[in-house]
Structure formats: structure tokens, C-alpha cells
Enzyme design. Structure first.
Site, PDB file in Angstrom:
ATOM      1  N   SER A   1       0.822  -1.223   0.000  1.00  0.00           N
ATOM      2  CA  SER A   1       0.000   0.000   0.000  1.00  0.00           C
ATOM      3  C   SER A   1       0.849   1.263   0.000  1.00  0.00           C
ATOM      4  CB  SER A   1      -0.928  -0.003   1.221  1.00  0.00           C
ATOM      5  OG  SER A   1      -1.898  -1.011   1.058  1.00  0.00           O
ATOM      6  N   PHE A   2       2.027   1.180   0.612  1.00  0.00           N
ATOM      7  CA  PHE A   2       2.892   2.372   0.651  1.00  0.00           C
ATOM      8  C   PHE A   2       3.249   2.846  -0.762  1.00  0.00           C
ATOM      9  CE2 PHE A   2       6.834   4.757   1.373  1.00  0.00           C
ATOM     10  CZ  PHE A   2       6.452   5.542   2.457  1.00  0.00           C
ATOM     11  N   GLU A   3       3.301   1.901  -1.700  1.00  0.00           N
ATOM     12  CA  GLU A   3       3.683   2.240  -3.079  1.00  0.00           C
ATOM     13  C   GLU A   3       2.486   2.700  -3.924  1.00  0.00           C
ATOM     14  OE1 GLU A   3       4.996  -0.708  -1.577  1.00  0.00           O
ATOM     15  OE2 GLU A   3       6.778   0.515  -1.179  1.00  0.00           O
TER      16      GLU A   3
ATOM     17  N   CYS B   1      -4.831  -2.967   1.353  1.00  0.00           N
ATOM     18  CA  CYS B   1      -5.360  -3.449   2.639  1.00  0.00           C
ATOM     19  C   CYS B   1      -4.219  -3.449   3.646  1.00  0.00           C
ATOM     20  CB  CYS B   1      -5.921  -4.855   2.458  1.00  0.00           C
ATOM     21  SG  CYS B   1      -6.382  -5.616   4.013  1.00  0.00           S
TER      22      CYS B   1
ATOM     23  N   THR C   1       3.660  -3.972  15.449  1.00  0.00           N
ATOM     24  CA  THR C   1       4.522  -2.784  15.485  1.00  0.00           C
ATOM     25  C   THR C   1       3.771  -1.564  14.942  1.00  0.00           C
ATOM     26  OG1 THR C   1       5.359  -3.044  13.243  1.00  0.00           O
ATOM     27  CG2 THR C   1       6.480  -4.286  14.970  1.00  0.00           C
TER      28      THR C   1
ATOM     29  N   HIS D   1       4.330  -0.092  12.212  1.00  0.00           N
ATOM     30  CA  HIS D   1       4.400  -0.048  10.753  1.00  0.00           C
ATOM     31  C   HIS D   1       3.056   0.377  10.157  1.00  0.00           C
ATOM     32  CE1 HIS D   1       7.584  -1.255   7.942  1.00  0.00           C
ATOM     33  NE2 HIS D   1       6.602  -1.299   7.056  1.00  0.00           N
TER      34      HIS D   1
ATOM     35  N   ARG E   1     -15.119  -6.603   4.519  1.00  0.00           N
ATOM     36  CA  ARG E   1     -15.245  -5.411   3.665  1.00  0.00           C
ATOM     37  C   ARG E   1     -14.688  -5.620   2.258  1.00  0.00           C
ATOM     38  NH1 ARG E   1     -14.977  -4.615   8.818  1.00  0.00           N
ATOM     39  NH2 ARG E   1     -16.071  -2.852   9.810  1.00  0.00           N
TER      40      ARG E   1
HETATM   41  C1  DLZ Z   1       5.697  -3.963   5.349  1.00  0.00           C
HETATM   42  C2  DLZ Z   1       4.211  -4.031   5.270  1.00  0.00           C
HETATM   43  C3  DLZ Z   1       3.476  -4.459   6.383  1.00  0.00           C
HETATM   44  C4  DLZ Z   1       4.105  -4.857   7.675  1.00  0.00           C
HETATM   45  N1  DLZ Z   1       2.131  -4.570   6.332  1.00  0.00           N
HETATM   46  C5  DLZ Z   1       1.497  -4.223   5.181  1.00  0.00           C
HETATM   47  C6  DLZ Z   1       0.088  -4.306   5.105  1.00  0.00           C
HETATM   48  O1  DLZ Z   1      -0.622  -4.736   6.017  1.00  0.00           O
HETATM   49  N2  DLZ Z   1      -0.485  -3.922   3.926  1.00  0.00           N
HETATM   50  C7  DLZ Z   1       0.225  -3.450   2.847  1.00  0.00           C
HETATM   51  O2  DLZ Z   1      -0.373  -3.099   1.820  1.00  0.00           O
HETATM   52  N3  DLZ Z   1       1.564  -3.384   2.909  1.00  0.00           N
HETATM   53  C8  DLZ Z   1       2.215  -3.760   4.037  1.00  0.00           C
HETATM   54  N4  DLZ Z   1       3.580  -3.693   4.101  1.00  0.00           N
HETATM   55  C9  DLZ Z   1       4.337  -3.314   2.878  1.00  0.00           C
HETATM   56  C10 DLZ Z   1       4.457  -1.780   2.671  1.00  0.00           C
HETATM   57  O3  DLZ Z   1       3.242  -1.239   2.155  1.00  0.00           O
HETATM   58  C11 DLZ Z   1       5.562  -1.492   1.624  1.00  0.00           C
HETATM   59  O4  DLZ Z   1       5.347  -2.260   0.475  1.00  0.00           O
HETATM   60  C12 DLZ Z   1       6.951  -1.793   2.179  1.00  0.00           C
HETATM   61  O5  DLZ Z   1       7.175  -1.118   3.420  1.00  0.00           O
HETATM   62  C13 DLZ Z   1       8.055  -1.366   1.176  1.00  0.00           C
HETATM   63  O6  DLZ Z   1       8.008   0.029   0.938  1.00  0.00           O
END
Ligand code: DLZ
Length: 162
Positions: free
Chosen positions: A63-65, A87, A93, A95, A134
Site C-alpha cells: 500500500s505504501f507504493e 489493505c 509494530t 508499521h 469489507r
Molecule cells: C511492510 C508491510 C506491512 C508490515 N504490512 C502491510 C500491510 O498490512 N499492507 C500493505 O499493503 N503493505 C504492508 N507492508 C508493505 C508496505 O506497504 C511497503 O510495500 C513496504 O514497506 C516497502 O516500501
């Protein structure tokens, strides 16, 4: 829009999506969930008239990307709106907090920078069951809701231009 069931909405209030083009970016993390969101979004767009070849689908690792993946759509494809599907499930943690903050801020910024809709179709849940509920479960599908939002926002923008 729905408050309890994400898939429940007044069909007659949704404009035709026949001439609209959409990008969908899907996170691969929790893919069982995010692929269900994508299926919901695609079938809802089609239900409202979007053509299959006007729905472009790409994947990012997590999701971060999603905001950067969505930005690629804005810069390299002629889309009217981009739907971000992910999701994020709370773990042990912090994160979760950082990912949610990053993707939320990133999505807001994209909306304003490109002056087009980037729709927040990201589940942020305490556990997997809440996400299942959901993503086509007892609370409907956030992908459906995101698709309806995209159509309505493109229609809104077009109403100012015509
Ligand atoms: C690292 C990580 C974690 C712990 N949990 C999720 C999550 O629940 N859902 C999700 O979409 N992505 C998760 N990620 C990955 C991060 O979004 C991202 O891909 C990494 O930190 C690399 O930048």
C-alpha cells in the site's frame, strides 16, 4: 453513499461511465483481499457502462507504493480517475501507522496536484476478519464503493467543464 454496506448505493444516482477511462492500482500485500477489491471495482465500473479496454490495471508491492503507482498513471496514461486499492492490517509494530499515514497523505496530494480524482480504496483494519468483511463479505466491498466514487467525481469534474 453507503454507511454500513460498502456495496449498497442508489444505482440511479450514478452517472454513466461509458466515456470514462480509469486506472486501478492494486497492492500485492494481502492479495486475497486486494484482488477481491479489484474484482469489485472492475465489475462496478462495467455495470455503469465503462468499457473493458478503458479500465487499466497495474500492481504495486504494498500500500505504501500505491500513490507512486497512481502517479505513473496520471503522468503516462490518459485516465480520468485512478482508484487505489490496498489493505493494511494492524500488526504488533507501528508499521501500520506509518503506511496508513503515507498512503493517505500521498493520495490527498495526488488529488490536488493533478486536479483529478484519486480514490482512496484502502482498507485499514485491526484484523484480517474485518478486511474480509469489507472485501465482498458482510459489509460489502470497498472496491465497489471506490468505483462509484471515481465515476461520481469524474462526472462532477466534467460538469464544470461543459
Ligand atoms: C511492510 C508491510 C506491512 C508490515 N504490512 C502491510 C500491510 O498490512 N499492507 C500493505 O499493503 N503493505 C504492508 N507492508 C508493505 C508496505 O506497504 C511497503 O510495500 C513496504 O514497506 C516497502 O516500501
Amino acid at each position: 453513499m453507503a454507511t454500513k454496506d460498502l456495496s449498497q448505493y442508489d444505482i440511479s444516482s450514478v452517472p454513466s461511465a461509458e466515456s470514462m477511462q480509469f486506472g486501478i492500482v492494486v497492492a500485492e500485500w494481502n492479495f486475497d483481499i486486494t484482488s477481491a477489491l479489484a474484482n469489485g471495482a472492475i465489475s462496478t465500473l462495467k455495470k455503469h457502462g465503462a468499457q473493458e479496454n478503458n479500465i487499466l490495471l497495474k500492481y504495486v508491492p504494498g500500500s505504501f507504493e500505491l500513490p507512486l503507482g497512481a502517479q505513473y498513471f496520471a503522468e503516462m496514461e490518459n485516465v480520468d480517475a485512478v482508484i487505489l486499492l490496498g489493505c493494511v492490517i494492524q500488526g504488533e509494530t507501528r508499521h501500520f501507522d506509518y503506511i496508513c499515514q503515507g498512503v493517505t497523505k500521498g493520495t490527498v496530494d495526488l488529488n490536488l496536484k493533478y486536479n483529478k480524482p484519486f480514490v482512496f480504496g484502502i482498507l485499514t483494519t485491526n484484523n484480517e476478519q474485518q478486511a474480509i468483511d469489507r472485501a465482498g463479505g458482510k459489509h460489502g466491498n470497498k472496491g465497489d464503493e471506490a468505483a462509484v466514487t471515481a465515476i461520481k467525481m469524474v462526472h462532477l469534474k466534467n460538469s464544470f467543464l461543459s
